[in-house]
Design an enzyme around this catalytic site. Structure first.
Site, PDB file in Angstrom:
ATOM      1  N   GLN A 177       0.834  -1.199   0.000  1.00  0.00           N
ATOM      2  CA  GLN A 177       0.000   0.000   0.000  1.00  0.00           C
ATOM      3  C   GLN A 177       0.871   1.253   0.000  1.00  0.00           C
ATOM      4  O   GLN A 177       2.031   1.209   0.408  1.00  0.00           O
ATOM      5  CB  GLN A 177      -0.898   0.019   1.250  1.00  0.00           C
ATOM      6  CG  GLN A 177      -1.728  -1.233   1.435  1.00  0.00           C
ATOM      7  CD  GLN A 177      -2.306  -1.325   2.835  1.00  0.00           C
ATOM      8  OE1 GLN A 177      -3.443  -0.955   3.059  1.00  0.00           O
ATOM      9  NE2 GLN A 177      -1.526  -1.811   3.773  1.00  0.00           N
ATOM     10  N   LEU A 246       4.139  13.294  -4.749  1.00  0.00           N
ATOM     11  CA  LEU A 246       3.902  13.813  -6.090  1.00  0.00           C
ATOM     12  C   LEU A 246       2.409  13.940  -6.326  1.00  0.00           C
ATOM     13  O   LEU A 246       1.592  13.675  -5.449  1.00  0.00           O
ATOM     14  CB  LEU A 246       4.546  12.895  -7.132  1.00  0.00           C
ATOM     15  CG  LEU A 246       6.066  12.707  -6.988  1.00  0.00           C
ATOM     16  CD1 LEU A 246       6.573  11.662  -7.962  1.00  0.00           C
ATOM     17  CD2 LEU A 246       6.792  14.020  -7.195  1.00  0.00           C
ATOM     18  N   ASP A 292       8.672  -1.689 -16.162  1.00  0.00           N
ATOM     19  CA  ASP A 292       7.220  -1.510 -16.010  1.00  0.00           C
ATOM     20  C   ASP A 292       6.837  -0.067 -16.284  1.00  0.00           C
ATOM     21  O   ASP A 292       6.093   0.554 -15.520  1.00  0.00           O
ATOM     22  CB  ASP A 292       6.772  -1.922 -14.608  1.00  0.00           C
ATOM     23  CG  ASP A 292       5.249  -2.102 -14.524  1.00  0.00           C
ATOM     24  OD1 ASP A 292       4.611  -2.259 -15.585  1.00  0.00           O
ATOM     25  OD2 ASP A 292       4.704  -2.084 -13.409  1.00  0.00           O
TER      26      ASP A 292
END
Length: 908
Positions: A177, A246, A292
């Site tokens: 998480q 961010l 990725d």
């Protein structure tokens, strides 16, 4: 016994006969009363299994039931039967047929409401029991701190380490998480990635921490668009990674546009930053594959700005440590991963090409629902993969069938009924709407979306989506593509004092007029193109009109004068090079700096010549090969290839497949007409003939260079170590130079290399210049005014600026110098007591071509000339000259990466 059974069975049969006769007589009376005339009291019934039967043929139980119903015994039974007959009917609007057809959604909504209401009541009634019963079960998962998925149970307001106060949950993933938290020590919000309490996730997160720390050390100034890892710690058996906070990701940005895509200008800004980040990851010190790359893993720094950062290195690895085969999200998965070919850093470039198209069109370019569908959609757009790739892939048979006759391949027949267009028939030209006003015609007549803009964009994407990873465009070449070419009215650089965004930053009060292909270089850097270049030089005193006139039209020798100290008079004597310079020189940092006219022989005779050779061809083919690597070129006896690493990053990338030594001998003497011959040759193919190298479109901006290696001593590589560079290393290794070198010029070369290296990376500026200095070529006697010992005043630099791209700058003592370099005509400087080199920042704009190094000022003995070296490219009438011999000429020019503002423009 048997007799008894017979007697009993006979008695039963007698009773049945009696019942049957009674039933027959009653049936006969009924028939008589009804006047039916049934014929002897026999009653006919509906056919049973295809024939009519009489009452006698029915079983006894059936006859009893039928007799009971055929003759009601009382009026009460009749009334009961009548009560069962409905006397009113349901309304059709509320009937089940309508509820289960027209009103089906309403019906299920009602069912859901009833279900969840009951569930809520049940939960409230048994809450106490559940809490007590679950305590024992929850203790099985990390003493009650984790759920059954091994994720930490987030509680808002909880403090980690008595420092990070949990604010809210940002997102979840397979890794764990991410929460937003407030750092009470630094008084700012942060993002904390909480890894699952499972060994495999912990191991992979530890690799991520290692890679992030490597990148953050190499990017101490936070310029290469990689998320900043602040720290990490363990909390209740969970590894926690603390990142800067961010904004939202690029997929959220697309969703905010209703998946209509962002403008081409904004796509360009994203592309430039991402290419710079990939270039940074490809440095030999890192060699990191993200594995990725997708819109979800690219985050905006500010919701109103275009600055972005790459996040989620949880699947990343280094080039020699690949551990996974099933990598990359499917939409952005490269062909080599699909086919099972060994992959390298080029897979991230494929993902980037897919991302850029999606950002502009709003839709994924290849949206396969499985790997077979993905490959088919790729083939629809790009055609069939090359046969040699399919021959070496071990998963080819999953997607293709081989034709025995000729050995070619065709796509497997689809098993799920999907139909695909023929290979290569779904053109990228049409997807982008090159001639139809953009995707869906939504950008018709919009500024910045011309056919020319789209053609450049399409060409860049096709280079990124090359099937062959070996010929796929590298980040270094991608950044030099015409798609990133800036126009005079669009500035994306930010610059501080002493530098401007669109005009070349002058070094020491120099200014020059240059043409659009300009080769004008300020202060001792001879113009490579006399037809459009302008050279200006200033001494400690004000330049005379004659000097100004001479410098405005002259160029030095054969056009390869790189370095400092050449006077206007000497440049006036030189023969101009009759070749145009169609593209800007690569970034060269010429610190200048010998004490007399021989300083033009300090380093390389052919830096500018190589630059022109490398950049004069606008290569359009996708397999433009980089310059030869040091690993091959340093064996040439006449090329001095072993000194290539003096000027890393100058004009190109190294090529591990090249054999440059076989052609370097023809360039051992580059002054006079030989240089013209060299510049005139260009290699348009992919052979190893590296006497001429073709480059893709060059943008009018310095490509970003890499930061210095971490100060741990690992960067000092000798020549044999340089030969071990990984294949497909995207950053340029060096600029080859040729010629012979005398013992006196060796010291001078070492001195200039040291000076160049010392200017390579300045901590107070984000302008990064590749250090390279060169010698001017002119006609004259190469024996005059030998280099004085004071030229060695430029000591070798210390280790912080000693290496670049794994190449040593700090020592020339290990380098074989087989022959002396021929010296050409010395450059006479006006007499004075001292000379200072003041440098500005290399920038791109609308003046001539030149080179600047940020920041320092060095005093040297001998004749005085304040040498300003500037670089500007464009079509303006004058280059901007700033700095005026100031030691902080560009001390605050925070260029973020390459051509991207520190405070990026507002998203539109």
């Amino acid at each position: 016994m048997y007799r008894l059974e017979d007697t009993n069975s006979g008695g039963v049969m007698d009773k049945n006969k009696q019942k049957l006769s009674a039933y027959g007589s009653s049936g006969g009376s009924v028939d008589a009363a009804q006047g039916s005339g049934s014929g002897g009291g026999r009653q006919r019934h509906a056919p049973l299994y295809g024939r009519f039967v009489d009452a006698e043929d029915l079983p006894a139980t059936h006859r009893d039931v039928m007799h009971h119903h055929s003759s009601p015994s009382s009026s009460s039974e009749v009334r009961a039967m009548q009560a069962r007959i409905p006397n009113h009917f349901r309304e059709p609007a509320s009937g089940p047929l309508r509820k289960l057809s027209v009103d089906l959604i309403k019906t299920y909504k009602h069912i859901n409401e009833v279900y969840y209401a009951k569930k809520k009541r049940r939960a409230q009634q048994t809450q106490g029991d559940d809490d007590s019963s679950n305590k024992k079960e929850r203790k099985l998962y990390n003493d009650g701190y984790d759920d059954d998925n091994h994720d930490y149970i987030i509680k808002n307001g909880e403090k980690f380490l008595d420092r990070y106060e949990i604010d809210s949950l940002i997102g979840k993933g397979s890794f764990g998480q991410v929460v937003k938290a407030y750092d009470h020590e630094e008084q700012c919000h942060v993002a904390i990635k909480i890894i699952k309490n499972k060994k495999p996730f912990l191991n992979q997160a530890q690799i991520e921490v290692k890679l992030l720390e490597m990148m953050n050390r190499a990017d101490a100034e936070n310029k290469y668009y990689i998320v900043k890892l602040k720290r990490h710690f363990m909390w209740r058996n969970h590894l926690c990674l603390v990142f800067e906070l961010l904004s939202y990701n690029l997929y959220d940005l697309l969703r905010n546009t209703n998946f209509r895509g962002v403008s081409l200008n904004l796509t360009r800004k994203f592309a430039q930053q991402l290419c710079t980040a990939l270039l940074f990851l490809s440095t030999p010190e890192l060699n990191i594959i993200h594995c990725d790359l997708k819109p979800e893993n690219i985050l905006l720094c500010n919701p109103k700005r275009s600055a972005i950062k790459i996040v989620d290195f949880g699947s990343s690895c280094q080039l020699g440590q690949r551990i996974y085969h099933y990598i990359q999200s499917r939409f952005y998965r490269s062909p080599e991963v699909l086919l099972g070919i060994q992959y390298d850093l080029a897979i991230d470039m494929w993902s980037l090409g897919c991302i850029l198209v999606e950002m502009h069109t709003g839709e994924p370019l290849f949206s396969g629902c499985n790997e077979v569908d993905q490959m088919n959609k790729i083939v629809e757009v790009l055609g069939m993969p090359p046969k040699y790739l399919l021959d070496q892939a071990h998963k080819t048979r999953k997607f293709f069938d081989k034709i025995v006759a000729d050995g070619s391949y065709v796509l497997k027949k689809n098993q799920n009924g999907r139909k695909y267009k023929p290979p290569g028939s779904r053109k990228l030209h049409d997807i982008l709407g090159v001639e139809t006003g953009g995707p869906g015609g939504r950008r018709l007549d919009e500024p910045g979306h011309s056919v020319s803009d789209y053609l450049k964009f399409k060409d860049l994407i096709l280079r990124m989506l090359d099937f062959d990873p070996k010929t796929r465009v590298t980040p270094y070449y991608a950044l030099q593509h015409n798609f990133f070419k800036r126009t005079a009215d669009e500035a994306t650089n930010t610059s501080g004092a002493g530098a401007t965004a669109n005009a070349g930053a002058g070094g020491s009060g120099s200014s020059g007029a240059g043409g659009s292909s300009g080769g004008g270089v300020g202060g001792g850097l001879g113009a490579s193109n006399s037809s459009s270049g302008a050279v200006s030089s200033s001494s400690a005193a004000a330049p005379t009109a004659a000097t100004a006139a001479a410098t405005a039209a002259g160029s030095s020798g054969s056009g390869s004068s790189v370095g400092g100290g050449s006077s206007a008079a000497q440049q006036q004597q030189a023969m101009p090079l009759p070749l145009p310079l169609p593209l800007p020189l690569p970034p060269l940092a010429g610190p200048g700096g010998a004490s007399d006219g021989q300083c033009h022989g300090l380093l390389m005779h052919s830096v500018a010549a190589n630059a022109m050779n490398n950049f004069s061809a606008l290569s359009l083919q996708s397999n433009a090969h980089p310059p030869p690597s040091l690993a091959n070129s340093h064996h040439s006896t006449n090329s001095l290839g072993s000194l290539n690493h003096i000027s890393p990053g100058s004009t190109g990338c190294h090529n591990n497949n090249s054999n440059s030594s076989n052609n370097n001998t023809r360039h051992s003497r580059l002054y006079g007409s030989n240089m013209v011959n060299m510049v005139g040759h260009h290699n348009s193919g992919s052979s190893n003939n590296h006497n001429s190298i073709s480059y893709p479109h060059a943008m009018e901006c310095d490509p970003p260079q890499m930061p210095p290696p971490p100060p741990n001593g690992h960067g000092r590589m000798r020549v044999p170590a340089i030969m071990q560079l990984q294949p497909n290393s995207y950053a340029p290794n060096s600029v080859p130079y040729y010629g012979n070198m005398s013992s006196s010029s060796v010291a001078a070369a070492a001195a200039a290399a040291a000076a160049a290296a010392s200017h390579l990376m300045m901590t107070d500026s984000s302008v990064i210049s590749a250090s390279a200095a060169g010698g001017g070529q002119g006609g004259g006697n190469p024996g005059q005014n030998p280099v004085t010992p004071s030229a060695a005043a430029f000591l070798f630099p210390s280790q912080p600026a000693g290496t670049l791209y794994g190449t040593a700058l700090g020592s020339l003592s290990d380098l074989p110098l087989p022959m002396p370099l021929p010296m050409s005509v010395p450059l006479q400087l006006p007499p004075s007591s001292s000379s200072s080199v003041s440098s500005g920042s290399a920038s791109v704009g609308s003046g001539g071509v030149g080179v600047g190094v940020v920041g320092q000022r060095r005093h040297i003995t001998g004749p005085a000339a304040q040498v300003g070296i500037s670089q500007s490219v464009g079509s303006g009438s004058s280059g901007s000259a700033t700095g005026a011999s100031s030691s902080d000429a560009s001390s605050s020019s925070p260029m973020v990466g390459v051509c991207v503002q520190q405070n990026p423009v507002v998203i539109h």
